[in-house]
Design a protein around this motif. Sequence first.
Motif, PDB file in Angstrom:
ATOM      1  N   ALA A 190       0.825  -1.211   0.000  1.00  0.00           N
ATOM      2  CA  ALA A 190       0.000   0.000   0.000  1.00  0.00           C
ATOM      3  C   ALA A 190       0.860   1.262   0.000  1.00  0.00           C
ATOM      4  O   ALA A 190       0.543   2.245  -0.666  1.00  0.00           O
ATOM      5  N   THR A 191       1.976   1.229   0.748  1.00  0.00           N
ATOM      6  CA  THR A 191       2.830   2.432   0.846  1.00  0.00           C
ATOM      7  C   THR A 191       3.578   2.707  -0.450  1.00  0.00           C
ATOM      8  O   THR A 191       4.182   3.762  -0.598  1.00  0.00           O
ATOM      9  N   ARG A 192       3.540   1.754  -1.384  1.00  0.00           N
ATOM     10  CA  ARG A 192       4.211   1.975  -2.685  1.00  0.00           C
ATOM     11  C   ARG A 192       3.237   2.481  -3.735  1.00  0.00           C
ATOM     12  O   ARG A 192       3.590   2.642  -4.906  1.00  0.00           O
ATOM     13  N   SER A 193       1.985   2.716  -3.310  1.00  0.00           N
ATOM     14  CA  SER A 193       0.970   3.134  -4.284  1.00  0.00           C
ATOM     15  C   SER A 193       1.013   4.644  -4.509  1.00  0.00           C
ATOM     16  O   SER A 193       1.485   5.404  -3.674  1.00  0.00           O
ATOM     17  N   LYS A 194       0.464   5.042  -5.653  1.00  0.00           N
ATOM     18  CA  LYS A 194       0.360   6.469  -5.999  1.00  0.00           C
ATOM     19  C   LYS A 194      -0.530   7.175  -4.969  1.00  0.00           C
ATOM     20  O   LYS A 194      -0.276   8.301  -4.556  1.00  0.00           O
ATOM     21  N   SER A 195      -1.574   6.475  -4.553  1.00  0.00           N
ATOM     22  CA  SER A 195      -2.536   7.019  -3.591  1.00  0.00           C
ATOM     23  C   SER A 195      -1.836   7.412  -2.283  1.00  0.00           C
ATOM     24  O   SER A 195      -2.096   8.471  -1.712  1.00  0.00           O
ATOM     25  N   TRP A 196      -0.914   6.568  -1.814  1.00  0.00           N
ATOM     26  CA  TRP A 196      -0.193   6.856  -0.558  1.00  0.00           C
ATOM     27  C   TRP A 196       0.764   8.034  -0.757  1.00  0.00           C
ATOM     28  O   TRP A 196       0.867   8.918   0.097  1.00  0.00           O
ATOM     29  N   ALA A 197       1.446   8.045  -1.904  1.00  0.00           N
ATOM     30  CA  ALA A 197       2.374   9.161  -2.204  1.00  0.00           C
ATOM     31  C   ALA A 197       1.619  10.490  -2.188  1.00  0.00           C
ATOM     32  O   ALA A 197       2.110  11.499  -1.659  1.00  0.00           O
ATOM     33  N   GLU A 198       0.404  10.481  -2.722  1.00  0.00           N
ATOM     34  CA  GLU A 198      -0.424  11.706  -2.744  1.00  0.00           C
ATOM     35  C   GLU A 198      -0.833  12.119  -1.324  1.00  0.00           C
ATOM     36  O   GLU A 198      -0.865  13.296  -0.996  1.00  0.00           O
ATOM     37  N   ALA A 199      -1.138  11.120  -0.477  1.00  0.00           N
ATOM     38  CA  ALA A 199      -1.526  11.412   0.922  1.00  0.00           C
ATOM     39  C   ALA A 199      -0.346  12.029   1.682  1.00  0.00           C
ATOM     40  O   ALA A 199      -0.523  12.964   2.466  1.00  0.00           O
ATOM     41  N   LEU A 200       0.860  11.521   1.445  1.00  0.00           N
ATOM     42  CA  LEU A 200       2.060  12.071   2.093  1.00  0.00           C
ATOM     43  C   LEU A 200       2.230  13.535   1.717  1.00  0.00           C
ATOM     44  O   LEU A 200       2.435  14.398   2.574  1.00  0.00           O
ATOM     45  N   GLU A 201       2.102  13.793   0.424  1.00  0.00           N
ATOM     46  CA  GLU A 201       2.278  15.146  -0.112  1.00  0.00           C
ATOM     47  C   GLU A 201       1.215  16.099   0.452  1.00  0.00           C
ATOM     48  O   GLU A 201       1.511  17.189   0.931  1.00  0.00           O
ATOM     49  N   ARG A 202      -0.034  15.641   0.416  1.00  0.00           N
ATOM     50  CA  ARG A 202      -1.172  16.466   0.831  1.00  0.00           C
ATOM     51  C   ARG A 202      -1.102  16.829   2.324  1.00  0.00           C
ATOM     52  O   ARG A 202      -1.469  17.914   2.729  1.00  0.00           O
ATOM     53  N   ASN A 203      -0.627  15.902   3.138  1.00  0.00           N
ATOM     54  CA  ASN A 203      -0.653  16.096   4.590  1.00  0.00           C
ATOM     55  C   ASN A 203       0.668  16.547   5.191  1.00  0.00           C
ATOM     56  O   ASN A 203       0.753  16.745   6.403  1.00  0.00           O
ATOM     57  N   GLY A 204       1.701  16.691   4.348  1.00  0.00           N
ATOM     58  CA  GLY A 204       3.001  17.102   4.876  1.00  0.00           C
ATOM     59  C   GLY A 204       3.631  16.036   5.757  1.00  0.00           C
ATOM     60  O   GLY A 204       4.388  16.327   6.678  1.00  0.00           O
ATOM     61  N   TRP A 205       3.310  14.741   5.479  1.00  0.00           N
ATOM     62  CA  TRP A 205       3.901  13.647   6.251  1.00  0.00           C
ATOM     63  C   TRP A 205       5.242  13.257   5.637  1.00  0.00           C
ATOM     64  O   TRP A 205       5.404  13.262   4.420  1.00  0.00           O
ATOM     65  N   THR A 206       6.178  12.885   6.487  1.00  0.00           N
ATOM     66  CA  THR A 206       7.461  12.362   6.022  1.00  0.00           C
ATOM     67  C   THR A 206       7.353  10.841   6.024  1.00  0.00           C
ATOM     68  O   THR A 206       6.990  10.262   7.052  1.00  0.00           O
ATOM     69  N   PRO A 207       7.651  10.180   4.869  1.00  0.00           N
ATOM     70  CA  PRO A 207       7.588   8.705   4.882  1.00  0.00           C
ATOM     71  C   PRO A 207       8.653   8.165   5.828  1.00  0.00           C
ATOM     72  O   PRO A 207       9.779   8.645   5.837  1.00  0.00           O
ATOM     73  N   ALA A 208       8.283   7.195   6.656  1.00  0.00           N
ATOM     74  CA  ALA A 208       9.236   6.679   7.654  1.00  0.00           C
ATOM     75  C   ALA A 208       9.014   5.183   7.836  1.00  0.00           C
ATOM     76  O   ALA A 208       8.931   4.680   8.950  1.00  0.00           O
ATOM     77  N   LEU A 209       8.899   4.466   6.704  1.00  0.00           N
ATOM     78  CA  LEU A 209       8.551   3.042   6.761  1.00  0.00           C
ATOM     79  C   LEU A 209       9.607   2.232   7.521  1.00  0.00           C
ATOM     80  O   LEU A 209      10.799   2.355   7.262  1.00  0.00           O
TER      81      LEU A 209
END
Length: 323
Positions: free
Chosen positions: A277-296
Amino acid sequence: MTMRRDHFLKTLAALAAAGVLPLPARAQAPANLKMMIPANPGGGWDLTGRALGKALQDAGAAASVSFDNKGGAAGAIGLAQFANASKGDPHALMVMGAVMLGGIITGKPPVSLNQATPLARLTSEYNVFVLPANSPLKSMADVIEQMKRDPGSVKWGGGSRGSTEHIAAAMIARAVGVDPSKINYVAFRGGGEAIAAVLGGNVTVGGSGYSEFAEYIKTGRMRPIGVTSETRLKGIDVPTLKEQGVDVVIGNWRGVYGAGGITPEQRKALTDLVVKATRSKSWAEALERNGWTPALMVGAEFEAFVDREFASLRAVMAKSGMI
């Protein structure tokens, strides 16, 4: 020979249908997953859980995801329900994070995180402190000045007791020479309530993850006065506490757990779905939209990280007079 081969294939199909074959031997149909969000709608865990649910479906890792919001006690009420109702369920997920650890340290609930299974850390986010747009105070320096005069007159509003913004407020007090046990902290059950309190002027300062306040900052209804990051956040023009002479840095990470009592194979299968799920386009967009830093971070590494976080949060909270 053909007969024997046909018989073998039929037997294989029957075994697969009966669920007897090991996982890799049968094509796994995407599961219907259940997601416990141990907070009220509108906050960081809610945003994270729903973004992950959408990403799981978009990535083909889940056929459907249902959500259950259960706020209160820094996630302990949702955790208790999850631990009791989902034991051994390989299709159950629960959003959690640093705030839950803080709540367990301060609240000492009868339920423990050991009753669920660590899967993955997902994101890291820093807290931002804001003033209502019409506040007579204009900056963190103004807030500190008022707090030095009368600590109780500054109402800090944020998530549950033991949340990262509560710890940050206590750390700010300590850093500027105010007794942290004298701070006036108002805890809310979810981001929606905290937002309403800031917009209504019912608290002096609001603290939360940037994503929860972002739209109100952009529209000018909230004035950001400091972030708890080491350096300024990318694309966000808010000074850090450090550059304002207040030596406070604290991050707010979020993750996902599975139910207690699942097998190592089920844990790995669930973790793989989350990673997909974290490799999906949808997740990348959520990170961008919410100002989250990916930290898998997954597996034993994530489990050890949670143990270390418990120890370091406990130390910070003890030093800041919170426990």
